[in-house]
Design a protein around this motif. Structure first.
Motif, PDB file in Angstrom:
ATOM      1  N   SER A   2      33.316  29.577  44.485  1.00  0.00           N
ATOM      2  CA  SER A   2      34.592  30.034  43.955  1.00  0.00           C
ATOM      3  C   SER A   2      34.674  29.713  42.476  1.00  0.00           C
ATOM      4  O   SER A   2      34.460  28.581  42.052  1.00  0.00           O
ATOM      5  N   THR A  67      35.365  37.808  33.452  1.00  0.00           N
ATOM      6  CA  THR A  67      34.247  38.434  34.180  1.00  0.00           C
ATOM      7  C   THR A  67      33.363  37.373  34.808  1.00  0.00           C
ATOM      8  O   THR A  67      32.968  37.480  35.984  1.00  0.00           O
ATOM      9  N   ALA A  70      35.127  35.707  37.725  1.00  0.00           N
ATOM     10  CA  ALA A  70      35.112  36.591  38.898  1.00  0.00           C
ATOM     11  C   ALA A  70      33.755  36.576  39.603  1.00  0.00           C
ATOM     12  O   ALA A  70      33.674  36.860  40.804  1.00  0.00           O
ATOM     13  N   GLN A  71      32.720  36.232  38.869  1.00  0.00           N
ATOM     14  CA  GLN A  71      31.370  36.135  39.446  1.00  0.00           C
ATOM     15  C   GLN A  71      31.113  34.786  40.103  1.00  0.00           C
ATOM     16  O   GLN A  71      30.028  34.534  40.620  1.00  0.00           O
ATOM     17  N   PRO A 100      41.261  44.497  35.503  1.00  0.00           N
ATOM     18  CA  PRO A 100      41.171  44.815  36.931  1.00  0.00           C
ATOM     19  C   PRO A 100      42.151  43.975  37.749  1.00  0.00           C
ATOM     20  O   PRO A 100      42.411  42.813  37.436  1.00  0.00           O
ATOM     21  N   LYS A 101      42.679  44.558  38.815  1.00  0.00           N
ATOM     22  CA  LYS A 101      43.687  43.858  39.618  1.00  0.00           C
ATOM     23  C   LYS A 101      43.166  42.559  40.212  1.00  0.00           C
ATOM     24  O   LYS A 101      43.926  41.606  40.399  1.00  0.00           O
ATOM     25  N   GLU A 102      41.864  42.505  40.504  1.00  0.00           N
ATOM     26  CA  GLU A 102      41.318  41.299  41.116  1.00  0.00           C
ATOM     27  C   GLU A 102      41.390  40.084  40.185  1.00  0.00           C
ATOM     28  O   GLU A 102      41.371  38.941  40.642  1.00  0.00           O
ATOM     29  N   TRP A 103      41.491  40.314  38.889  1.00  0.00           N
ATOM     30  CA  TRP A 103      41.597  39.196  37.955  1.00  0.00           C
ATOM     31  C   TRP A 103      42.896  38.412  38.173  1.00  0.00           C
ATOM     32  O   TRP A 103      42.977  37.240  37.845  1.00  0.00           O
ATOM     33  N   ARG A 104      43.916  39.069  38.729  1.00  0.00           N
ATOM     34  CA  ARG A 104      45.202  38.395  38.926  1.00  0.00           C
ATOM     35  C   ARG A 104      45.136  37.314  39.998  1.00  0.00           C
ATOM     36  O   ARG A 104      46.031  36.465  40.085  1.00  0.00           O
ATOM     37  N   ASN A 105      44.107  37.357  40.814  1.00  0.00           N
ATOM     38  CA  ASN A 105      43.958  36.378  41.887  1.00  0.00           C
ATOM     39  C   ASN A 105      42.969  35.268  41.546  1.00  0.00           C
ATOM     40  O   ASN A 105      42.666  34.422  42.393  1.00  0.00           O
ATOM     41  N   LEU A 106      42.467  35.259  40.311  1.00  0.00           N
ATOM     42  CA  LEU A 106      41.519  34.228  39.911  1.00  0.00           C
ATOM     43  C   LEU A 106      42.219  32.881  39.747  1.00  0.00           C
ATOM     44  O   LEU A 106      43.418  32.802  39.488  1.00  0.00           O
ATOM     45  N   ASP A 107      41.431  31.831  39.894  1.00  0.00           N
ATOM     46  CA  ASP A 107      41.931  30.467  39.689  1.00  0.00           C
ATOM     47  C   ASP A 107      41.886  30.182  38.178  1.00  0.00           C
ATOM     48  O   ASP A 107      40.831  29.887  37.623  1.00  0.00           O
TER      49      ASP A 107
END
Length: 250
Positions: A2, A67, A70-71, A100-107
């Protein structure tokens, strides 16, 4: 694995200004990303990747950090002072907002640091003891007319004013423009402080008045503090005077 993105404030100078929380994050980070002089201040650790870049590519740095996070990597984006004060935290969240929308869920964790304004205030005494505002004189991302409006309202509102980014090679005259405006609005005896390179080898504190201030002494390492009506100077023998702003509005 994570990923985690730390947005770290390094403080105004060497490691003694660095919080324990920030030290721990920098030790964990696989990637250190930031403006070249700030990255250079982070101790080298085996296995870490360091990406240093120019001071006008904040959004590019933010996107690269997001980025990598996210990886699944642990990333530290570093700023001088506090990352939330004219620094990288805003750039990162701007990139999140438009990415990207997934960035909003990053820690993503913002780790505060000692700001240039706080460091300067501590050296001076307590100039921020009552209401104050911070204004950047950089017009890279906002028109000068907006800066003029903010300076005017701050002066008319009798705020202590902390000026960030007062002068640079690209903008050598903006501090002159700012003082010209303020001299029209404030009394000549208004206390003015120049806090230069606080915490560094060439630290210098200059106390003066608005009508006597020499703007040629100001550079990019200077935090300028314009006093309010309640800002006082305490004379001392054999030591620099203290500056404070009364807690009681006049």
């Amino acid at each position: 694995m994570s990923g985690c993105l730390y947005i770290v404030g390094l403080g105004p100078a060497d490691e003694k200004w660095l919080t324990l929380e920030a030290q721990e994050a920098l030790a964990q980070a696989q990637d250190i990303i930031g403006y070249d002089p700030y990255v250079a201040r982070v101790p080298m650790r085996p296995g870490q990747t360091r990406l240093a870049s120019d001071n006008r590519v904040e959004i590019d740095r933010a996107r690269e950090a997001l980025t990598r996070t996210a990886q699944g990597r642990v990333v530290a984006v570093v700023s001088g002072g506090d990352p939330g004060v004219f620094a990288m935290a805003a750039a990162v969240f701007e990139a999140v907002d438009h990415g990207p929308k997934e960035w909003r869920n990053l820690d993503i964790r913002v780790l505060p640091g000692v700001s240039a304004m706080q460091a300067a205030a501590a050296r001076l005494g307590a100039p921020l003891g009552h209401d104050f505002c911070a204004i950047s004189l950089s017009d890279n991302l906002k028109p000068w007319s907006v800066i003029e409006k903010r300076l005017e309202h701050s002066a008319r509102g009798d705020f202590v004013i902390a000026l960030y980014n007062p002068a640079s090679r690209a903008r050598p005259t903006r501090i002159v423009d700012a003082f010209t405006l303020l001299r029209r609005l404030l009394p000549g005896e208004t206390l003015v402080s120049f806090a230069k390179a606080v915490g560094r080898e060439k630290e210098e504190i200059i106390l003066t008045r608005l009508d006597e201030a020499d703007t040629s002494l100001i550079d990019m390492s200077t935090l300028v503090v314009i006093g309010a009506s309640g800002t006082k100077r305490i004379a001392r023998e054999g030591a620099r005077d203290w500056v404070y702003t009364s807690r009681k509005a006049e």
